[in-house]
Design a protein around this motif. Structure first.
Motif, PDB file in Angstrom:
ATOM      1  N   HIS A  76     -12.774  55.368  12.329  1.00  0.00           N
ATOM      2  CA  HIS A  76     -14.120  55.179  12.410  1.00  0.00           C
ATOM      3  C   HIS A  76     -14.656  54.589  13.891  1.00  0.00           C
ATOM      4  CE1 HIS A  76     -18.702  54.908  11.536  1.00  0.00           C
ATOM      5  NE2 HIS A  76     -18.787  53.546  11.611  1.00  0.00           N
ATOM      6  N   HIS A  77     -13.138  52.827  13.545  1.00  0.00           N
ATOM      7  CA  HIS A  77     -13.648  52.115  15.145  1.00  0.00           C
ATOM      8  C   HIS A  77     -12.576  52.221  16.412  1.00  0.00           C
ATOM      9  CE1 HIS A  77     -15.946  49.216  12.062  1.00  0.00           C
ATOM     10  NE2 HIS A  77     -14.794  49.537  11.201  1.00  0.00           N
ATOM     11  N   LEU A  78     -11.916  53.167  16.124  1.00  0.00           N
ATOM     12  CA  LEU A  78     -10.499  53.380  17.241  1.00  0.00           C
ATOM     13  C   LEU A  78     -10.827  54.949  17.117  1.00  0.00           C
ATOM     14  CD1 LEU A  78      -9.158  51.100  19.359  1.00  0.00           C
ATOM     15  CD2 LEU A  78      -7.600  51.583  17.637  1.00  0.00           C
ATOM     16  N   PRO A  79     -11.168  54.969  18.836  1.00  0.00           N
ATOM     17  CA  PRO A  79     -10.322  56.775  18.934  1.00  0.00           C
ATOM     18  C   PRO A  79      -8.823  57.360  18.041  1.00  0.00           C
ATOM     19  CG  PRO A  79     -12.070  56.366  19.964  1.00  0.00           C
ATOM     20  CD  PRO A  79     -12.139  54.763  19.395  1.00  0.00           C
ATOM     21  N   THR A  80      -9.073  57.677  17.548  1.00  0.00           N
ATOM     22  CA  THR A  80      -7.049  58.814  17.065  1.00  0.00           C
ATOM     23  C   THR A  80      -7.182  59.730  18.001  1.00  0.00           C
ATOM     24  OG1 THR A  80      -7.900  57.164  15.382  1.00  0.00           O
ATOM     25  CG2 THR A  80      -5.671  58.350  15.491  1.00  0.00           C
ATOM     26  N   ILE A  81      -5.620  59.809  18.521  1.00  0.00           N
ATOM     27  CA  ILE A  81      -4.812  61.005  18.696  1.00  0.00           C
ATOM     28  C   ILE A  81      -3.755  60.858  17.993  1.00  0.00           C
ATOM     29  CG2 ILE A  81      -3.680  61.952  20.630  1.00  0.00           C
ATOM     30  CD1 ILE A  81      -6.219  60.045  22.452  1.00  0.00           C
ATOM     31  N   ILE A  82      -2.860  62.159  17.701  1.00  0.00           N
ATOM     32  CA  ILE A  82      -1.545  62.097  16.713  1.00  0.00           C
ATOM     33  C   ILE A  82      -1.112  62.646  17.680  1.00  0.00           C
ATOM     34  CG2 ILE A  82      -0.682  63.488  14.918  1.00  0.00           C
ATOM     35  CD1 ILE A  82      -3.160  61.224  13.990  1.00  0.00           C
ATOM     36  N   LEU A  83       0.202  62.424  18.313  1.00  0.00           N
ATOM     37  CA  LEU A  83       1.439  62.668  18.573  1.00  0.00           C
ATOM     38  C   LEU A  83       2.234  63.548  17.086  1.00  0.00           C
ATOM     39  CD1 LEU A  83       2.568  59.385  20.269  1.00  0.00           C
ATOM     40  CD2 LEU A  83       1.435  61.236  21.137  1.00  0.00           C
ATOM     41  N   THR A  84       2.339  64.436  17.679  1.00  0.00           N
ATOM     42  CA  THR A  84       2.527  65.317  16.680  1.00  0.00           C
ATOM     43  C   THR A  84       3.854  66.917  17.218  1.00  0.00           C
ATOM     44  OG1 THR A  84       2.380  67.215  14.558  1.00  0.00           O
ATOM     45  CG2 THR A  84       0.733  67.237  16.659  1.00  0.00           C
ATOM     46  N   GLY A  85       5.069  67.009  16.324  1.00  0.00           N
ATOM     47  CA  GLY A  85       6.303  67.779  16.161  1.00  0.00           C
ATOM     48  C   GLY A  85       5.394  69.328  15.671  1.00  0.00           C
ATOM     49  N   HIS A  86       6.083  70.415  16.509  1.00  0.00           N
ATOM     50  CA  HIS A  86       5.614  72.008  16.025  1.00  0.00           C
ATOM     51  C   HIS A  86       5.686  71.537  14.563  1.00  0.00           C
ATOM     52  CE1 HIS A  86       5.385  75.671  16.644  1.00  0.00           C
ATOM     53  NE2 HIS A  86       6.084  75.721  15.647  1.00  0.00           N
ATOM     54  N   SER A  87       6.338  71.256  13.587  1.00  0.00           N
ATOM     55  CA  SER A  87       6.113  71.396  12.425  1.00  0.00           C
ATOM     56  C   SER A  87       5.564  70.454  11.370  1.00  0.00           C
ATOM     57  CB  SER A  87       7.401  71.187  11.778  1.00  0.00           C
ATOM     58  OG  SER A  87       7.662  69.795  11.856  1.00  0.00           O
ATOM     59  N   ASP A  88       4.388  69.901  12.158  1.00  0.00           N
ATOM     60  CA  ASP A  88       3.279  68.666  11.429  1.00  0.00           C
ATOM     61  C   ASP A  88       2.028  69.187  11.969  1.00  0.00           C
ATOM     62  OD1 ASP A  88       4.995  66.861  10.827  1.00  0.00           O
ATOM     63  OD2 ASP A  88       4.996  65.900  12.097  1.00  0.00           O
ATOM     64  N   ILE A  89       2.224  70.808  12.560  1.00  0.00           N
ATOM     65  CA  ILE A  89       0.949  71.140  12.833  1.00  0.00           C
ATOM     66  C   ILE A  89      -0.621  70.733  11.697  1.00  0.00           C
ATOM     67  CG2 ILE A  89      -0.729  72.588  14.066  1.00  0.00           C
ATOM     68  CD1 ILE A  89       0.916  71.514  15.704  1.00  0.00           C
ATOM     69  N   THR A  90       0.219  71.132  10.612  1.00  0.00           N
ATOM     70  CA  THR A  90      -1.127  71.864   9.307  1.00  0.00           C
ATOM     71  C   THR A  90      -0.845  69.361   9.272  1.00  0.00           C
ATOM     72  OG1 THR A  90       0.283  73.101   8.688  1.00  0.00           O
ATOM     73  CG2 THR A  90      -0.945  71.984   6.887  1.00  0.00           C
ATOM     74  N   HIS A  91      -0.401  69.106   8.902  1.00  0.00           N
ATOM     75  CA  HIS A  91      -0.327  67.914   9.114  1.00  0.00           C
ATOM     76  C   HIS A  91      -1.629  66.892   9.842  1.00  0.00           C
ATOM     77  CE1 HIS A  91       3.380  66.988   5.995  1.00  0.00           C
ATOM     78  NE2 HIS A  91       2.320  66.939   5.942  1.00  0.00           N
ATOM     79  N   ALA A  92      -1.310  68.019  11.073  1.00  0.00           N
ATOM     80  CA  ALA A  92      -1.999  67.551  11.916  1.00  0.00           C
ATOM     81  C   ALA A  92      -3.691  67.296  11.852  1.00  0.00           C
ATOM     82  CB  ALA A  92      -1.898  67.649  14.065  1.00  0.00           C
ATOM     83  N   VAL A  93      -3.631  68.926  11.439  1.00  0.00           N
ATOM     84  CA  VAL A  93      -5.137  69.598  11.334  1.00  0.00           C
ATOM     85  C   VAL A  93      -6.076  68.041   9.993  1.00  0.00           C
ATOM     86  CG1 VAL A  93      -6.430  71.150  10.440  1.00  0.00           C
ATOM     87  CG2 VAL A  93      -4.739  71.554  12.349  1.00  0.00           C
ATOM     88  N   SER A  94      -5.118  68.189   8.963  1.00  0.00           N
ATOM     89  CA  SER A  94      -5.354  67.394   8.134  1.00  0.00           C
ATOM     90  C   SER A  94      -6.015  65.806   8.623  1.00  0.00           C
ATOM     91  CB  SER A  94      -4.545  66.851   7.166  1.00  0.00           C
ATOM     92  OG  SER A  94      -4.322  68.303   6.263  1.00  0.00           O
ATOM     93  N   ALA A  95      -5.318  65.262   9.288  1.00  0.00           N
ATOM     94  CA  ALA A  95      -5.423  64.077  10.132  1.00  0.00           C
ATOM     95  C   ALA A  95      -6.643  64.586  10.820  1.00  0.00           C
ATOM     96  CB  ALA A  95      -4.880  63.750  11.183  1.00  0.00           C
TER      97      ALA A  95
END
Length: 207
Positions: A76-95
């Motif tokens: 909410h305070h700090l814009p966040t960019i996720i660094l993810t591997g190909h196998s973590d796309i589902t988790h990235a969407v959750s993020a």
């Protein structure tokens, strides 16, 4: 944009990735701070500092998703960019659903990375200005007398000076004087400015 140097926080347990990212990001004029664990980042993070967060999802201890869901509501305070591997796309969407603004797959593309960071810092600047404005309005609200606070509530309800005077059994001139003091304390040029500032501040208190 503020003259303050934006800080890019990197939370990743791979020292090689942290070093490579630090070199690339630092060369573009940003400050960089790296952390191997989410817990360490939380202990040292200052929400008043302008910046953004590059966050790996797979971390020892607290995961990236757990960090986003933390009660301190970092994203909410700090814009966040996720660094993810190909196998973590589902988790990235959750993020993203948990508040992250974007995600980048490893190995990252430099131009895409810097574009995301620039956008994140712009967003951070907007949030910071809004937060400071809200804090300023809150401080001014604390200076109001009980009577001025009552008058503010009546104005927020859309009542005119004449209506308030009749309700309070006082002269119109008395209400006008109270209103002048209220407007001066709140640094508002007119009722529209007053209502806008206070409404946004009260709404932010509920989030």
């Amino acid at each position: 944009m503020s003259d303050e140097q934006p800080i890019v926080y990197i939370v990743d347990d791979d020292p090689t990735i942290c070093k490579a990212l630090s070199i690339v990001i630092g060369s573009q004029g940003y400050g960089v701070e790296t952390f191997g664990r989410a817990e360490t980042f939380l202990d040292q993070y200052d929400p008043d500092v302008l910046g953004c967060l590059l966050l790996d999802l797979r971390l020892p201890g607290m995961s990236g998703l757990q960090l986003l869901d933390d009660e301190r509501n970092i994203s909410h305070h700090l814009p966040t960019i996720i660094l993810t591997g190909h196998s973590d796309i589902t988790h990235a969407v959750s993020a993203m659903k948990s508040g992250a603004m974007d995600f980048i797959q490893k190995p990252y593309d430099r131009e895409q990375l810097m574009g995301c960071i620039r956008n994140a810092v712009v967003m951070a600047g907007r949030r910071q200005r809004k937060r400071k404005s809200t804090q300023s309005v809150r401080r001014r609200l604390e200076t109001l007398t009980p009577r001025e606070r009552e008058l503010l509530d009546e104005l927020l309800a859309g009542k005119s000076n004449k209506q308030i005077a009749g309700q309070w059994y006082v002269s119109l001139r008395t209400i006008e004087n109270h209103r002048a003091h209220l407007m001066s304390k709140m640094n508002a040029k007119n009722v529209a400015d007053l209502v806008r500032a206070v409404s946004v501040t009260l709404a932010s208190s509920d989030t």
